[in-house]
Design a protein around this motif. Sequence first.
Motif, PDB file in Angstrom:
ATOM      1  N   SER A  27       6.911 -12.028   7.010  1.00 16.37           N
ATOM      2  CA  SER A  27       6.249 -10.744   6.801  1.00 16.37           C
ATOM      3  C   SER A  27       5.195 -10.509   7.877  1.00 16.37           C
ATOM      4  O   SER A  27       5.076  -9.419   8.442  1.00 16.37           O
ATOM      5  N   ALA A  28       4.431 -11.554   8.168  1.00 15.14           N
ATOM      6  CA  ALA A  28       3.375 -11.412   9.169  1.00 15.14           C
ATOM      7  C   ALA A  28       3.969 -11.201  10.561  1.00 15.14           C
ATOM      8  O   ALA A  28       3.564 -10.307  11.304  1.00 15.14           O
ATOM      9  N   GLY A  30       6.127  -9.735  13.063  1.00 12.67           N
ATOM     10  CA  GLY A  30       6.951  -8.530  13.070  1.00 12.67           C
ATOM     11  C   GLY A  30       6.873  -7.803  14.390  1.00 12.67           C
ATOM     12  O   GLY A  30       6.517  -8.388  15.424  1.00 12.67           O
ATOM     13  N   LEU A  31       7.185  -6.522  14.343  1.00 13.48           N
ATOM     14  CA  LEU A  31       7.086  -5.708  15.554  1.00 13.48           C
ATOM     15  C   LEU A  31       5.681  -5.785  16.127  1.00 13.48           C
ATOM     16  O   LEU A  31       5.488  -5.718  17.340  1.00 13.48           O
ATOM     17  N   GLY A  32       4.698  -5.939  15.225  1.00 14.56           N
ATOM     18  CA  GLY A  32       3.307  -6.039  15.661  1.00 14.56           C
ATOM     19  C   GLY A  32       3.090  -7.189  16.631  1.00 14.56           C
ATOM     20  O   GLY A  32       2.230  -7.118  17.510  1.00 14.56           O
ATOM     21  N   ASN A  33       3.861  -8.254  16.498  1.00 22.72           N
ATOM     22  CA  ASN A  33       3.693  -9.401  17.385  1.00 22.72           C
ATOM     23  C   ASN A  33       4.453  -9.243  18.692  1.00 22.72           C
ATOM     24  O   ASN A  33       3.941  -9.527  19.765  1.00 22.72           O
ATOM     25  N   TYR A 114       8.172   1.890  11.667  1.00 24.82           N
ATOM     26  CA  TYR A 114       8.889   0.641  11.869  1.00 24.82           C
ATOM     27  C   TYR A 114      10.384   0.912  12.045  1.00 24.82           C
ATOM     28  O   TYR A 114      11.046   0.349  12.897  1.00 24.82           O
ATOM     29  N   PHE A 235      -3.081  -5.628  11.339  1.00 28.52           N
ATOM     30  CA  PHE A 235      -1.667  -5.246  11.313  1.00 28.52           C
ATOM     31  C   PHE A 235      -0.763  -6.460  11.476  1.00 28.52           C
ATOM     32  O   PHE A 235       0.244  -6.604  10.792  1.00 28.52           O
ATOM     33  N   THR A 236      -1.143  -7.338  12.394  1.00 33.46           N
ATOM     34  CA  THR A 236      -0.266  -8.462  12.688  1.00 33.46           C
ATOM     35  C   THR A 236      -0.130  -9.394  11.480  1.00 33.46           C
ATOM     36  O   THR A 236       0.926  -9.967  11.245  1.00 33.46           O
ATOM     37  N   LEU A 237      -1.188  -9.523  10.688  1.00 35.88           N
ATOM     38  CA  LEU A 237      -1.054 -10.348   9.483  1.00 35.88           C
ATOM     39  C   LEU A 237      -0.494  -9.530   8.328  1.00 35.88           C
ATOM     40  O   LEU A 237      -0.036 -10.067   7.333  1.00 35.88           O
ATOM     41  N   GLY A 238      -0.545  -8.217   8.472  1.00 39.06           N
ATOM     42  CA  GLY A 238      -0.054  -7.365   7.387  1.00 39.06           C
ATOM     43  C   GLY A 238      -1.001  -7.340   6.201  1.00 39.06           C
ATOM     44  O   GLY A 238      -0.579  -7.133   5.068  1.00 39.06           O
ATOM     45  N   VAL A 241      -1.991  -3.620   2.797  1.00 36.51           N
ATOM     46  CA  VAL A 241      -1.119  -2.643   2.145  1.00 36.51           C
ATOM     47  C   VAL A 241      -0.465  -3.194   0.876  1.00 36.51           C
ATOM     48  O   VAL A 241       0.289  -2.496   0.217  1.00 36.51           O
ATOM     49  N   GLY A 243       1.660  -5.790   0.642  1.00 34.31           N
ATOM     50  CA  GLY A 243       2.864  -6.601   0.832  1.00 34.31           C
ATOM     51  C   GLY A 243       2.530  -8.068   0.607  1.00 34.31           C
ATOM     52  O   GLY A 243       3.271  -8.815  -0.045  1.00 34.31           O
ATOM     53  N   ILE A 244       1.387  -8.461   1.132  1.00 32.01           N
ATOM     54  CA  ILE A 244       0.939  -9.845   1.002  1.00 32.01           C
ATOM     55  C   ILE A 244       0.545 -10.142  -0.444  1.00 32.01           C
ATOM     56  O   ILE A 244       0.804 -11.224  -0.971  1.00 32.01           O
ATOM     57  N   SER A 332       9.187  -7.085   3.346  1.00 30.03           N
ATOM     58  CA  SER A 332       7.890  -7.263   2.680  1.00 30.03           C
ATOM     59  C   SER A 332       7.240  -5.904   2.418  1.00 30.03           C
ATOM     60  O   SER A 332       6.561  -5.713   1.410  1.00 30.03           O
ATOM     61  N   LEU A 333       7.475  -4.971   3.323  1.00 27.30           N
ATOM     62  CA  LEU A 333       6.875  -3.645   3.146  1.00 27.30           C
ATOM     63  C   LEU A 333       7.540  -2.859   2.015  1.00 27.30           C
ATOM     64  O   LEU A 333       6.929  -2.004   1.398  1.00 27.30           O
TER      65      LEU A 333
HETATM   66  N1  TYR Z   1       2.724  -7.826  10.116  1.00 26.83           N
HETATM   67  C1  TYR Z   1       3.761  -6.942  10.515  1.00 26.83           C
HETATM   68  C2  TYR Z   1       3.811  -6.851  12.022  1.00 26.83           C
HETATM   69  O1  TYR Z   1       3.041  -7.463  12.695  1.00 26.83           O
HETATM   70  C3  TYR Z   1       3.602  -5.577   9.900  1.00 26.83           C
HETATM   71  C4  TYR Z   1       3.465  -5.635   8.420  1.00 26.83           C
HETATM   72  C5  TYR Z   1       2.408  -5.040   7.776  1.00 26.83           C
HETATM   73  C6  TYR Z   1       4.389  -6.327   7.675  1.00 26.83           C
HETATM   74  C7  TYR Z   1       2.273  -5.126   6.408  1.00 26.83           C
HETATM   75  C8  TYR Z   1       4.272  -6.436   6.312  1.00 26.83           C
HETATM   76  C9  TYR Z   1       3.200  -5.859   5.668  1.00 26.83           C
HETATM   77  O2  TYR Z   1       3.098  -5.957   4.318  1.00 26.83           O
HETATM   78  O3  TYR Z   1       4.619  -6.170  12.556  1.00 26.83           O
END
Ligand code: TYR
Length: 459
Positions: A27-28, A30-33, A114, A235-238, A241, A243-244, A332-333
């Motif tokens: 989940s962490a 993702g596209l953010g990384n 996304y 964002f990178t850890l998510g 929102v 999801g975590i 996860s989202l």
């Molecule tokens: N962490 C994801 C990324 O870096 C984005 C994300 C955000 C994923 C919230 C899950 C979440 O619950 O791309």
Amino acid sequence: AGASSGGNSAYPSFSSRIAFIIVTAGSAVGLGNVWGFPYVAGQNGGGGFVLIYLLALAFVAAPAFMAELMLGRMGKASPPNALGRLQAKAGSRLHWPLVGWTGLVGTILVLSFYAVIAGQAMDYAIEAAKGGFAGWSDHEVQALDADFKSSMPMMALWSAIFMGLTALIVSFDINTGLEKAGKVMMPALLMILLGMVIYSGNTGDFGAAVDFLFGFHKMDVTPRLFLEAVGQAFFTLGVGVGGIMTYGSYMGSNVNLPRATLWIVAMDLFVALAAGLAIFPLVFSSGVSAAAGPGLVFLTLPLIFADIPGGAVVAFAFFLLLTFAAVTSSISLLSPTVARLEEAGWSRRKGAVLMASLAVIISLLTAYSFAGGKHVFPLAALGLDGMTFFDLIREGVSNFILPLSGLAYALMVGWALSREEVRKALPMEDGLMFRLWHGVIRYVAPICITALFIGAVAG
Ligand code: TYR
């Protein structure tokens, strides 16, 4: 079957500690990384930004991530209901579920962009499989990107395919859907990434990449830079929102939460830095601009793949990597809203299809922003000059919803719930580590986030 609103033994749970860590790291990561970190770091000048990002990760986002996981495991329900229960437990009069509902809106907004970006990654993976970008000119690469971004039907189609795949995985029970997807895609992603770093290190200018990412360069330290770095860390850890929180609710009581947090944050950081070390050596050796912006992976990388040995294979591997990273995050989202609908008596399948469809519809706003080009500013009338819907959604979520929810979590965990309750929920011994984390959650994180907003408004 599935989640009822009572915190009973029928509540689903990941099958092992390692399964929890893999799925949550998925989940962490993702596209953010892979898409986000390199371009945001590139746009903000490298080294200094990376340093602020690391500090934001360590002192604000990661502690908040741990708090969100904990809230989920304590509340054992979808975010609004988990927070409702914890509000009752804390005897607070503030409306905690509101933070959960805001998060649910946030998940669909994130999915809406996304899906378009992951769709482009899938489209490029197919392009690469058809023979790669071998020998392509500058013009051809730009035309491919422009074709994708100017065609609303194409973007809508890919967005629907991506969300369909996401909904399919989420519609199974968590041990079949989320866990299997994570166990297959995460190891594949790490292998492809390592392969790319080694390849880039041999082919490109590795020294320049290391210097860019970790060296000190003169730069302007502005409130905006801080906002971007903190937004990227969240964002990178998510975090923020829900999801975590939802994954936390599926975390068994046998999982050591602080240790799992360390593993997940370390993996996330590793992937972001590795993505930087895979991309920048090629960027520097080919002489393209590191500050290319959101188009970095789509406009710049294919050009590089066009004239390196084995480019087609590398290109395919890269866009597959991007797709996998996106899928393990999109599931996860989609999970929090589906969990909430399950509590209302819906099946997972129905819930997943409904919410995925909603995300596809909203994704048309991002598609429209791309198709209208950068020069359409539909929001100018609202005083948001120079922004597209995509900019508004992306920045609104990462720079506002996420840090504000992080602030709310910190206040809930640091101030409203009792110190003992929190310590036992983790659980941690009453030692230095717990005191440090609790101090950060109580003081450092709220003060930093508040200062950030004051700075952003004033600056
Ligand atoms: N962490 C994801 C990324 O870096 C984005 C994300 C955000 C994923 C919230 C899950 C979440 O619950 O791309």
